[in-house]
Write a protein that holds these residues in place. Structure first.
Motif, PDB file in Angstrom:
ATOM      1  N   GLU A  48       2.336 -13.875   9.475  1.00  0.00           N
ATOM      2  CA  GLU A  48       2.253 -13.745  11.042  1.00  0.00           C
ATOM      3  C   GLU A  48       1.303 -12.881  11.635  1.00  0.00           C
ATOM      4  N   PRO A  49       1.249 -12.957  13.019  1.00  0.00           N
ATOM      5  CA  PRO A  49       0.227 -11.495  13.189  1.00  0.00           C
ATOM      6  C   PRO A  49       1.122 -10.775  13.451  1.00  0.00           C
ATOM      7  N   PHE A  50       1.170  -9.395  13.634  1.00  0.00           N
ATOM      8  CA  PHE A  50       1.702  -8.325  13.736  1.00  0.00           C
ATOM      9  C   PHE A  50       1.269  -8.165  15.501  1.00  0.00           C
ATOM     10  N   ARG A  51       2.063  -7.182  16.381  1.00  0.00           N
ATOM     11  CA  ARG A  51       1.897  -6.978  17.428  1.00  0.00           C
ATOM     12  C   ARG A  51       0.298  -5.711  18.022  1.00  0.00           C
ATOM     13  N   THR A  52       0.646  -4.847  16.878  1.00  0.00           N
ATOM     14  CA  THR A  52      -0.561  -4.072  16.590  1.00  0.00           C
ATOM     15  C   THR A  52      -1.148  -4.652  15.468  1.00  0.00           C
ATOM     16  N   GLU A  53      -2.064  -3.861  15.007  1.00  0.00           N
ATOM     17  CA  GLU A  53      -3.097  -2.904  13.563  1.00  0.00           C
ATOM     18  C   GLU A  53      -2.127  -2.665  13.862  1.00  0.00           C
ATOM     19  N   PRO A  54      -1.102  -3.034  12.009  1.00  0.00           N
ATOM     20  CA  PRO A  54      -0.119  -2.471  10.451  1.00  0.00           C
ATOM     21  C   PRO A  54      -0.610  -1.067  10.297  1.00  0.00           C
ATOM     22  N   SER A  55      -0.034  -0.986   9.241  1.00  0.00           N
ATOM     23  CA  SER A  55      -0.563   0.290   8.496  1.00  0.00           C
ATOM     24  C   SER A  55      -0.654  -0.595   6.901  1.00  0.00           C
ATOM     25  N   VAL A  56      -1.812  -0.804   6.333  1.00  0.00           N
ATOM     26  CA  VAL A  56      -1.806  -1.162   5.012  1.00  0.00           C
ATOM     27  C   VAL A  56      -2.248  -0.619   4.281  1.00  0.00           C
ATOM     28  N   HIS A  57      -1.161  -0.885   2.532  1.00  0.00           N
ATOM     29  CA  HIS A  57      -1.185   0.652   1.357  1.00  0.00           C
ATOM     30  C   HIS A  57      -1.616  -0.289   0.156  1.00  0.00           C
ATOM     31  N   VAL A  58      -2.781   0.066  -0.117  1.00  0.00           N
ATOM     32  CA  VAL A  58      -3.399  -1.376  -1.485  1.00  0.00           C
ATOM     33  C   VAL A  58      -3.225  -0.653  -2.457  1.00  0.00           C
ATOM     34  N   SER A  59      -3.427  -0.884  -3.658  1.00  0.00           N
ATOM     35  CA  SER A  59      -2.922  -0.534  -5.254  1.00  0.00           C
ATOM     36  C   SER A  59      -3.744  -1.518  -5.596  1.00  0.00           C
ATOM     37  N   ILE A  60      -3.918  -1.409  -7.205  1.00  0.00           N
ATOM     38  CA  ILE A  60      -4.475  -1.706  -8.451  1.00  0.00           C
ATOM     39  C   ILE A  60      -2.972  -2.209  -9.228  1.00  0.00           C
ATOM     40  N   SER A  61      -1.676  -3.568  -8.635  1.00  0.00           N
ATOM     41  CA  SER A  61      -1.600  -3.964 -10.334  1.00  0.00           C
ATOM     42  C   SER A  61      -1.615  -4.817 -11.539  1.00  0.00           C
ATOM     43  N   MET A  62      -3.639  -4.960 -11.784  1.00  0.00           N
ATOM     44  CA  MET A  62      -3.418  -4.692 -12.547  1.00  0.00           C
ATOM     45  C   MET A  62      -5.021  -4.743 -12.901  1.00  0.00           C
ATOM     46  N   TRP A  63      -5.401  -4.242 -14.006  1.00  0.00           N
ATOM     47  CA  TRP A  63      -7.593  -4.178 -14.557  1.00  0.00           C
ATOM     48  C   TRP A  63      -7.301  -4.300 -15.716  1.00  0.00           C
ATOM     49  N   ASP A  64      -8.581  -4.873 -15.618  1.00  0.00           N
ATOM     50  CA  ASP A  64      -8.857  -5.303 -17.205  1.00  0.00           C
ATOM     51  C   ASP A  64     -10.663  -4.144 -17.610  1.00  0.00           C
ATOM     52  N   VAL A  65     -10.514  -3.169 -17.947  1.00  0.00           N
ATOM     53  CA  VAL A  65     -11.541  -2.920 -18.491  1.00  0.00           C
ATOM     54  C   VAL A  65     -12.349  -2.810 -19.657  1.00  0.00           C
ATOM     55  N   ASP A  66     -13.428  -2.401 -19.989  1.00  0.00           N
ATOM     56  CA  ASP A  66     -13.737  -2.121 -20.835  1.00  0.00           C
ATOM     57  C   ASP A  66     -13.927  -0.224 -21.148  1.00  0.00           C
ATOM     58  N   ALA A  67     -13.367  -0.328 -22.560  1.00  0.00           N
ATOM     59  CA  ALA A  67     -12.859   1.117 -23.245  1.00  0.00           C
ATOM     60  C   ALA A  67     -13.709   1.314 -23.352  1.00  0.00           C
ATOM     61  N   GLU A  68     -15.330   1.312 -24.075  1.00  0.00           N
ATOM     62  CA  GLU A  68     -16.830   1.486 -24.294  1.00  0.00           C
ATOM     63  C   GLU A  68     -17.776   2.368 -23.203  1.00  0.00           C
ATOM     64  N   THR A  69     -17.053   2.203 -21.526  1.00  0.00           N
ATOM     65  CA  THR A  69     -17.752   2.537 -20.366  1.00  0.00           C
ATOM     66  C   THR A  69     -16.539   3.624 -19.799  1.00  0.00           C
ATOM     67  N   PRO A  70     -17.223   4.553 -19.075  1.00  0.00           N
ATOM     68  CA  PRO A  70     -16.000   4.543 -18.042  1.00  0.00           C
ATOM     69  C   PRO A  70     -15.384   4.409 -17.107  1.00  0.00           C
ATOM     70  N   VAL A  71     -13.956   4.758 -16.469  1.00  0.00           N
ATOM     71  CA  VAL A  71     -13.240   4.090 -15.859  1.00  0.00           C
ATOM     72  C   VAL A  71     -13.811   4.487 -14.468  1.00  0.00           C
ATOM     73  N   ARG A  72     -14.571   4.079 -13.338  1.00  0.00           N
ATOM     74  CA  ARG A  72     -14.313   3.728 -11.681  1.00  0.00           C
ATOM     75  C   ARG A  72     -14.055   2.539 -10.668  1.00  0.00           C
ATOM     76  N   ALA A  73     -13.101   3.282 -10.007  1.00  0.00           N
ATOM     77  CA  ALA A  73     -12.639   2.550  -8.854  1.00  0.00           C
ATOM     78  C   ALA A  73     -12.160   3.173  -7.956  1.00  0.00           C
ATOM     79  N   ASP A  74     -12.856   1.933  -7.262  1.00  0.00           N
ATOM     80  CA  ASP A  74     -12.701   2.596  -5.370  1.00  0.00           C
ATOM     81  C   ASP A  74     -11.646   0.851  -4.913  1.00  0.00           C
ATOM     82  N   VAL A  75     -10.732   1.407  -4.523  1.00  0.00           N
ATOM     83  CA  VAL A  75     -10.252   0.226  -3.479  1.00  0.00           C
ATOM     84  C   VAL A  75      -9.128   0.804  -1.975  1.00  0.00           C
ATOM     85  N   ALA A  76      -9.612  -0.751  -1.148  1.00  0.00           N
ATOM     86  CA  ALA A  76      -9.122   0.123   0.079  1.00  0.00           C
ATOM     87  C   ALA A  76      -9.096  -1.260   1.080  1.00  0.00           C
TER      88      ALA A  76
END
Length: 116
Positions: free
Chosen positions: A45-73
Protein backbone atom coordinates in the motif's frame (compact mmCIF):
# COMPACT_ATOMS: atom_id res chain seq x y z
CA UNK A 1 17.61 11.82 9.87
CA UNK A 2 14.09 11.21 8.62
CA UNK A 3 11.47 12.49 11.07
CA UNK A 4 8.07 10.86 10.96
CA UNK A 5 5.16 13.20 11.67
CA UNK A 6 2.56 10.73 12.86
CA UNK A 7 2.07 7.58 14.88
CA UNK A 8 1.11 5.53 11.82
CA UNK A 9 4.39 3.99 10.75
CA UNK A 10 4.41 1.24 8.17
CA UNK A 11 7.00 -1.40 7.39
CA UNK A 12 6.81 -3.35 4.14
CA UNK A 13 9.34 -5.99 3.14
CA UNK A 14 10.09 -8.61 0.55
CA UNK A 15 12.62 -11.07 -0.83
CA UNK A 16 12.93 -11.10 -4.62
CA UNK A 17 14.87 -13.36 -6.99
CA UNK A 18 16.23 -10.73 -9.35
CA UNK A 19 17.72 -13.11 -11.93
CA UNK A 20 18.88 -16.66 -12.52
CA UNK A 21 21.22 -16.32 -15.52
CA UNK A 22 23.10 -19.61 -15.29
CA UNK A 23 20.01 -21.47 -16.49
CA UNK A 24 19.88 -19.80 -19.90
CA UNK A 25 23.36 -18.31 -20.37
CA UNK A 26 22.26 -14.78 -19.47
CA UNK A 27 24.62 -11.81 -19.46
CA UNK A 28 25.29 -11.83 -15.70
CA UNK A 29 26.71 -15.34 -16.09
CA UNK A 30 28.39 -15.06 -19.50
CA UNK A 31 29.01 -11.32 -19.93
CA UNK A 32 31.88 -9.04 -19.01
CA UNK A 33 32.14 -5.39 -18.09
CA UNK A 34 29.45 -3.27 -16.48
CA UNK A 35 26.10 -5.03 -16.15
CA UNK A 36 22.91 -4.11 -14.35
CA UNK A 37 19.55 -5.66 -13.50
CA UNK A 38 16.63 -3.79 -12.02
CA UNK A 39 13.05 -4.58 -11.11
CA UNK A 40 10.26 -2.25 -10.07
CA UNK A 41 8.86 -3.20 -6.66
CA UNK A 42 5.37 -2.03 -5.68
CA UNK A 43 4.58 -1.57 -1.99
CA UNK A 44 1.56 -3.43 -0.63
CA UNK A 45 0.00 0.00 0.00
CA UNK A 46 1.26 3.54 -0.61
CA UNK A 47 3.18 5.41 2.06
CA UNK A 48 2.24 9.00 2.94
CA UNK A 49 5.71 10.22 1.93
CA UNK A 50 8.72 8.53 0.36
CA UNK A 51 9.87 5.82 2.80
CA UNK A 52 13.42 4.83 3.68
CA UNK A 53 14.35 1.62 1.87
CA UNK A 54 17.09 -0.83 2.88
CA UNK A 55 18.37 -3.49 0.45
CA UNK A 56 20.64 -6.49 1.13
CA UNK A 57 21.76 -9.64 -0.65
CA UNK A 58 19.86 -12.61 0.79
CA UNK A 59 21.26 -15.21 -1.65
CA UNK A 60 23.82 -15.23 -4.39
CA UNK A 61 25.48 -17.86 -6.45
CA UNK A 62 28.78 -16.79 -8.00
CA UNK A 63 31.66 -18.38 -9.87
CA UNK A 64 34.57 -19.18 -7.55
CA UNK A 65 37.12 -18.59 -10.35
CA UNK A 66 36.45 -14.85 -10.79
CA UNK A 67 36.47 -11.89 -8.37
CA UNK A 68 33.15 -11.20 -6.66
CA UNK A 69 31.90 -7.67 -7.29
CA UNK A 70 28.44 -6.40 -6.43
CA UNK A 71 26.56 -3.19 -5.81
CA UNK A 72 22.93 -3.31 -4.63
CA UNK A 73 20.66 -0.31 -4.21
CA UNK A 74 17.12 1.04 -3.98
CA UNK A 75 16.60 3.75 -6.60
CA UNK A 76 13.72 5.89 -7.83
CA UNK A 77 11.92 5.62 -4.48
CA UNK A 78 8.35 6.93 -4.46
CA UNK A 79 5.35 6.54 -2.16
CA UNK A 80 4.21 3.58 -4.28
CA UNK A 81 7.43 1.63 -4.85
CA UNK A 82 11.07 1.66 -5.92
CA UNK A 83 13.60 0.11 -8.30
CA UNK A 84 15.57 -2.82 -6.87
CA UNK A 85 19.02 -2.67 -8.54
CA UNK A 86 21.98 -5.08 -8.77
CA UNK A 87 25.20 -4.14 -10.59
CA UNK A 88 28.44 -5.96 -11.27
CA UNK A 89 31.48 -5.30 -13.46
CA UNK A 90 34.73 -6.72 -14.75
CA UNK A 91 34.86 -10.48 -15.26
CA UNK A 92 32.59 -11.34 -12.30
CA UNK A 93 30.24 -14.22 -13.12
CA UNK A 94 26.96 -14.19 -11.21
CA UNK A 95 24.64 -17.17 -11.64
CA UNK A 96 21.72 -15.85 -9.59
CA UNK A 97 20.81 -13.26 -6.99
CA UNK A 98 17.99 -12.81 -4.49
CA UNK A 99 17.65 -9.43 -2.76
CA UNK A 100 15.82 -8.68 0.48
CA UNK A 101 14.34 -5.24 1.06
CA UNK A 102 12.57 -3.33 3.81
CA UNK A 103 10.75 -0.01 3.52
CA UNK A 104 9.76 2.07 6.53
CA UNK A 105 7.85 5.32 6.56
CA UNK A 106 4.72 7.27 7.38
CA UNK A 107 1.31 5.91 6.49
CA UNK A 108 -1.70 8.03 5.72
CA UNK A 109 -4.06 8.94 8.55
CA UNK A 110 -7.83 8.73 8.20
CA UNK A 111 -8.11 12.52 8.44
CA UNK A 112 -5.42 13.32 5.83
CA UNK A 113 -6.71 15.51 3.02
CA UNK A 114 -5.29 15.79 -0.45
CA UNK A 115 -5.50 19.44 -1.48
CA UNK A 116 -4.85 20.20 -5.11
Amino acid sequence: MKRLRNHLIGIDQGDTVLFSDFEDGGEMWTGRGQRERRRRIAFSEPFRTEPSVHVSISMWDVDAETPVRADVAAETITQDGFDLVFRTWGDTRVARVRLAWMAMGELRQADDWDLY
